[in-house]
Enzyme design. Structure first.
Site: not given
Ligand code: HMG
Length: 390
Positions: A201, A152, A308, A242, A233, A79, A275, A111
Site C-alpha cells: 500500500s 494508523t 486504496s 515520503k 492524503h 468506507e 487516519n 479514502c
Molecule cells: P510496520 O511494517 O510495522 O512498520 O508498519 P515499519 O517496520 O515499516 O516501520 C515504520 C517506520 O518506522 C519505518 O520508517 C521504520 O524505519 C521506522 P521508514 O523506513 O518507512 O521511513 N522505525 C523507527 N523510527 C524511529 N525509531 C524507531 C523505529 N523503528 C522503526 N525505533 C505500516 C507500517 C504502514 C505498513 C502499517 O502501519 C500499516 O500496514 N498501516 C496501514 C496501511 C497504510 O497506512 N498504508 C498507507 C498507504 S495506503 C493508504 O494511504 C490508504 C489507506 O488510508 C486506506 C484507504 O484508502 O481507505 C490506508
C-alpha cells in the site's frame, strides 16, 4: 465562475490514546510510532459515536440559515458505512434539519470517496450556481488490536460546503485522476476490520502520487514552483512526507524549504487524530489553513487524494481573499483541548464493543459524551440518534 470550499468544519470523538503508551503496551520502541510512523495520539470512538454522528457533529455548528436554504445535495464519503442500503447522508440530512428538496447519497472508494464527492459537487454548482452542496467525509479506521496497522487507526469527520464564490479555497479547473485495480487495502463486507498489504500500500501510494503529479503538470502547465504547499492524503504523517520527497528535487532550495515547512504544519491535526480515511486529506488542509501563519490569500495549494484499491487524484485550489476569517479555529482548538486520554486497557475494551446485531434493544448512556449529536442506542436493527441541543 469560481467554485470551491466555502466552509470547512471538523469533529473527532472526545477520547484518545497516547501513542507512546500504545507502543509500550505492544512492546515496540515508542519512537517507531511517534517518529517512524509520525503519530502522537489516536482518536477512539465510543459506541455513542459512529460515522453518521461524527459527520453531523462536524457540520452542525458551521451551518447557518443561508446554507440551510441553499443546500440541495448532501454527499457522504465513507468506507465505514453503517448500512449496505440506506445512505448515511439521509440520516445526517435529518439530524441537521436540511430542507427536503435535496439529494442525499453515500459514495465509497476507500479514502478517495470525499474527493469524488467534491468533484461531483463542483459539477452540480456549475449547473446550479445558487446551490450549495454539503460534502461529508467520515470514517472510523479499524485494523484490529495488535496488528501492524493498529498504530494508523483513528476516527473523525470533515464537513465541507462547496459553493460558487467560495470563501476558503477556489478550486482550479485542472484536475487529474488515475485508477488501477490492485489489492493493497480492502474490507470485505463480512469484516469490521480492514485487510492490508502494508508495504504494497505504501509503494502504491507513492507510485500513484508520481503518476498524477506528472499528469497534473502536463495538463496545467504548472510546476512545483506554483505550489505554495501540497496537502496529502495522510494515513499517518510520515507517509505524505515520503511522497513529497519524491518530487522535491524539481524545486529550488526555497521551494524545498517552503513545501517541507508547510508539510509539517499540515500534519498538526492528523498527528493527534490518526487516519480518518476519506477525511484525512481535508484534515491536513484544515491543519495547514488554521495553523500556518505565513500562508497568504492567492496562494495555490496542491492536493493529493489516494484511496486504496485504488484511485488517485491531484487537483489544486487558490486561497480566497479573506479565507482566515472563514475558518473555525477557536472551535477546533476547544475540541482538541477538551479531549480525554484513556488507558490502553480502556481502548481495548472499547474496541471490541459493538451494537447488538440480533434485533435486540440497547440504550446507551450518552451523558459522558460531550458531542451534541450521539447514537442513543439501537432497536429492531435501527440505530437511534439524538441532537442534545433540540
Ligand atoms: P510496520 O511494517 O510495522 O512498520 O508498519 P515499519 O517496520 O515499516 O516501520 C515504520 C517506520 O518506522 C519505518 O520508517 C521504520 O524505519 C521506522 P521508514 O523506513 O518507512 O521511513 N522505525 C523507527 N523510527 C524511529 N525509531 C524507531 C523505529 N523503528 C522503526 N525505533 C505500516 C507500517 C504502514 C505498513 C502499517 O502501519 C500499516 O500496514 N498501516 C496501514 C496501511 C497504510 O497506512 N498504508 C498507507 C498507504 S495506503 C493508504 O494511504 C490508504 C489507506 O488510508 C486506506 C484507504 O484508502 O481507505 C490506508
Amino acid at each position: 465562475m469560481k467554485i470551491g470550499i466555502d466552509k470547512i468544519g471538523f469533529y473527532t470523538p472526545h477520547l484518545y490514546v497516547d501513542m507512546n503508551k500504545l507502543a509500550e503496551a505492544r512492546g515496540v520502541e515508542p519512537a517507531k510510532f511517534t517518529i517512524g510512523i509520525g503519530q502522537s495520539e489516536m482518536s477512539v470512538a465510543p459506541l455513542t459515536q459512529d460515522p453518521v454522528t461524527l459527520a453531523a457533529n462536524a457540520a452542525l455548528d458551521m451551518l447557518d440559515e443561508t446554507d440551510r436554504a441553499h443546500i440541495d445535495m448532501v454527499l457522504f464519503g465513507t468506507e465505514s458505512g453503517i448500512d449496505h442500503s440506506k445512505a448515511a447522508a439521509v440520516y445526517v440530512h435529518r439530524l441537521l434539519d436540511l430542507k427536503p428538496e435535496a439529494r442525499a447519497v453515500e459514495l465509497k472508494q476507500a479514502c478517495y470517496g470525499a474527493t469524488a464527492a467534491i468533484q461531483l459537487a463542483k459539477g452540480h454548482i456549475a449547473l446550479n450556481p445558487d446551490s450549495k452542496v454539503l460534502v461529508l467525509a467520515s470514517d472510523i479506521a479499524r485494523y484490529g488490536l495488535n496488528t501492524p496497522g493498529e498504530s494508523t487507526q483513528g476516527a473523525g469527520a470533515v464537513a465541507l460546503i462547496i459553493s460558487a464564490n467560495p470563501r476558503v479555497l477556489e478550486l482550479d479547473d485542472e484536475t487529474v485522476y488515475y485508477t488501477s485495480d490492485i489489492m493493497d487495502f480492502w474490507r470485505p463486507v463480512y469484516s469490521n476490520t480492514a485487510y492490508v498489504d502494508g508495504k504494497f500500500s505504501n509503494e502504491q501510494y507513492m507510485a500513484f502520487f508520481k503518476q498524477v503529479w506528472e499528469q497534473y503538470k502536463e495538463k496545467s502547465n504548472r510546476s512545483i514552483h506554483d505550489m505554495e504547499a501540497i496537502c496529502f492524503h495522510m494515513p499517518y504523517t510520515k507517509m505524505g512526507l515520503k511522497a513529497l520527497r519524491q518530487i522535491l528535487d524539481e524545486g529550488n532550495e526555497a521551494d524545498q524549504q517552503r513545501l517541507q515547512d508547510h508539510y509539517q504544519t499540515s500534519t498538526t491535526y492528523n498527528r493527534n487524530v490518526g487516519n480518518i480515511y476519506t477525511g484525512s486529506l481535508y484534515l491536513s488542509l484544515l491543519s495547514l489553513l488554521e495553523q500556518a501563519e505565513n500562508i497568504q490569500s492567492g496562494a495555490r495549494i496542491g492536493m493529493y487524494s489516494y484511496g486504496s484499491g485504488a484511485v488517485g487524484e491531484f487537483f489544486s485550489g487558490v486561497l480566497a481573499e479573506h479565507f482566515r476569517e472563514n475558518l473555525y479555529l477557536d472551535r477546533h482548538r476547544e475540541l482538541f483541548a477538551e479531549r480525554k486520554e484513556i488507558s490502553i486497557a480502556e481502548y481495548e475494551e472499547q474496541f471490541v464493543k459493538t451494537l447488538p446485531t440480533d434485533g435486540s434493544t440497547l440504550e446507551l448512556d450518552i451523558t459522558k459524551d460531550p458531542a451534541s449529536i450521539c447514537v442513543t442506542g439501537i432497536t429492531e436493527h435501527m440505530r437511534q440518534y439524538t441532537n442534545k441541543n433540540k
